[in-house]
Scaffold this active site. Structure first.
Site, short mmCIF file in Angstrom:
data_model
loop_
_atom_site.label_atom_id
_atom_site.label_comp_id
_atom_site.label_asym_id
_atom_site.label_seq_id
_atom_site.Cartn_x
_atom_site.Cartn_y
_atom_site.Cartn_z
N GLY A 1 0.84 -1.21 0.00
CA GLY A 1 0.00 0.00 0.00
C GLY A 1 0.87 1.25 0.00
N HIS A 2 1.85 1.27 0.90
CA HIS A 2 2.78 2.40 0.94
C HIS A 2 3.55 2.50 -0.38
CE1 HIS A 2 2.80 1.32 5.41
NE2 HIS A 2 2.41 2.58 5.43
P1 AMP Z 1 0.95 4.91 7.81
O1 AMP Z 1 2.35 4.39 7.70
O2 AMP Z 1 -0.02 3.89 8.27
O3 AMP Z 1 0.87 6.20 8.56
O4 AMP Z 1 0.49 5.24 6.32
C1 AMP Z 1 1.23 6.13 5.51
C2 AMP Z 1 0.41 6.45 4.30
O5 AMP Z 1 0.15 5.26 3.57
C3 AMP Z 1 -0.95 7.07 4.65
O6 AMP Z 1 -1.25 8.10 3.73
C4 AMP Z 1 -1.87 5.90 4.51
O7 AMP Z 1 -3.21 6.27 4.20
C5 AMP Z 1 -1.24 5.16 3.35
N1 AMP Z 1 -1.67 3.76 3.35
C6 AMP Z 1 -1.53 2.86 4.36
N2 AMP Z 1 -2.10 1.68 4.01
C7 AMP Z 1 -2.61 1.85 2.77
C8 AMP Z 1 -3.35 1.02 1.87
N3 AMP Z 1 -3.67 -0.23 2.17
N4 AMP Z 1 -3.71 1.54 0.68
C9 AMP Z 1 -3.41 2.82 0.35
N5 AMP Z 1 -2.74 3.66 1.15
C10 AMP Z 1 -2.33 3.18 2.35
#
Ligand code: AMP
Length: 283
Positions: A36-37
């Site tokens: 996702g990231h």
């Molecule tokens: P985090 O590390 O959880 O703070 O996420 C960092 C970025 O990655 C944020 O903008 C999240 O919304 C995005 N993100 C995390 N998981 C996903 C996913 N499954 N699909 C799309 N974006 C994601």
């Protein structure tokens, strides 16, 4: 790919690149990177000359200290992954670098922050705004990429960008899912094999509900999703709301919005997972 740990070193490097007229894209993360990231980073590197990824587990956005302690930290593996998707600069600061003194700023996001994640995780979005504004100040990107997985966070960031007059284009990116439909999340790594099997029911219930939403009331769709998920061992719905995509306020009737989105938080054992699905194309 360069890795910086201090704001000063990062800014020196970016100043030089910016003086050459290069556009800078930015993806803020808390690490423990998954596909996702990586899709955010890939898009960022396609749309900008330089892509910067930050990795920082931000303590001020954790209302649950146990969640902060248990949050996975995998910097070395993260950097290896980032090399494969065109990342140019990793910014991985320490806590004292980002918070040399406590951040006492209080943001006001009105109704946007009073529902869902804002209601169940007091102080969470204030912490998000504190760190993202500090990171925006450090990176000064032309574009910043955020996932729709954190639907309410995206709305908060857009509002913060507007309030603080950042000249930054906020680019929303679609949710990336596992093959079986589970939304990718760093927290999935904390699920046992059994919990991981059960967790798929979250997205399955959402997708199923969309197939008949056109013939049902908002209330009936909510009841279906909540009951179906709560019947699965290990799963407990914290909230499920169908909201207007812009205002994030709950709707009671489909006619109230053209863009309804179902947003859900579910405990899978001790691990809290979120997901969302648009009902705009339910017919
Ligand atoms: P985090 O590390 O959880 O703070 O996420 C960092 C970025 O990655 C944020 O903008 C999240 O919304 C995005 N993100 C995390 N998981 C996903 C996913 N499954 N699909 C799309 N974006 C994601």
């Amino acid at each position: 790919m360069k890795i910086y740990h201090s704001i000063n070193d990062l800014q020196q490097a970016l100043l030089l690149l910016r003086s050459k007229g290069l556009q800078i894209g930015f993806v803020p993360t808390m690490g423990a990177l998954h596909n996702g990231h990586l899709q955010l980073v890939e898009r960022c590197s396609h749309e900008n000359s330089i892509s910067v990824v930050s990795i920082f587990v931000n303590p001020t956005q954790f209302n649950d200290k146990k969640d902060l302690v248990n949050y996975p930290r995998t910097l070395e593996a993260d950097c290896q992954l980032l090399e494969t998707v065109g990342c140019d600069i990793v910014f991985a600061p320490t806590e004292s670098e980002m918070y040399p003194e406590p951040d006492s700023r209080v943001f006001q996001f009105g109704a946007l922050e009073q529902v869902m994640e804002g209601a169940f995780r007091p102080g969470h979005f204030n912490g998000v705004a504190q760190i993202v504004s500090k990171l925006f100040d450090a990176v000064l990107p032309d574009r910043a990429y955020f996932g729709e997985k954190d639907f309410q966070q995206l709305a908060i960031i857009q509002e913060m960008t507007r309030q603080l007059n950042y000249q930054i284009e906020i680019v929303p990116c679609p949710i990336v899912r596992e093959a079986d439909g589970l939304a990718m999340s760093s927290r999935n790594a904390r699920l046992t094999a059994e919990q991981r099997k059960n967790a798929v029911q979250i997205s399955q219930a959402l997708f199923k509900s969309r197939t008949f939403a056109a013939d049902k009331s908002v209330k009936e769709v909510i009841e279906f999703v909540v009951t179906t998920i709560n019947e699965v061992p290990d799963l407990r719905v914290e909230y499920f709301e169908i909201v207007d995509a812009q205002t994030l306020q709950s709707i009671e009737d489909w006619s109230e919005t053209e863009n309804p989105v179902g947003c859900i938080a579910v405990f899978c054992g001790e691990v809290r997972l979120i997901d969302n699905l648009s009902y705009a194309s339910r017919i």
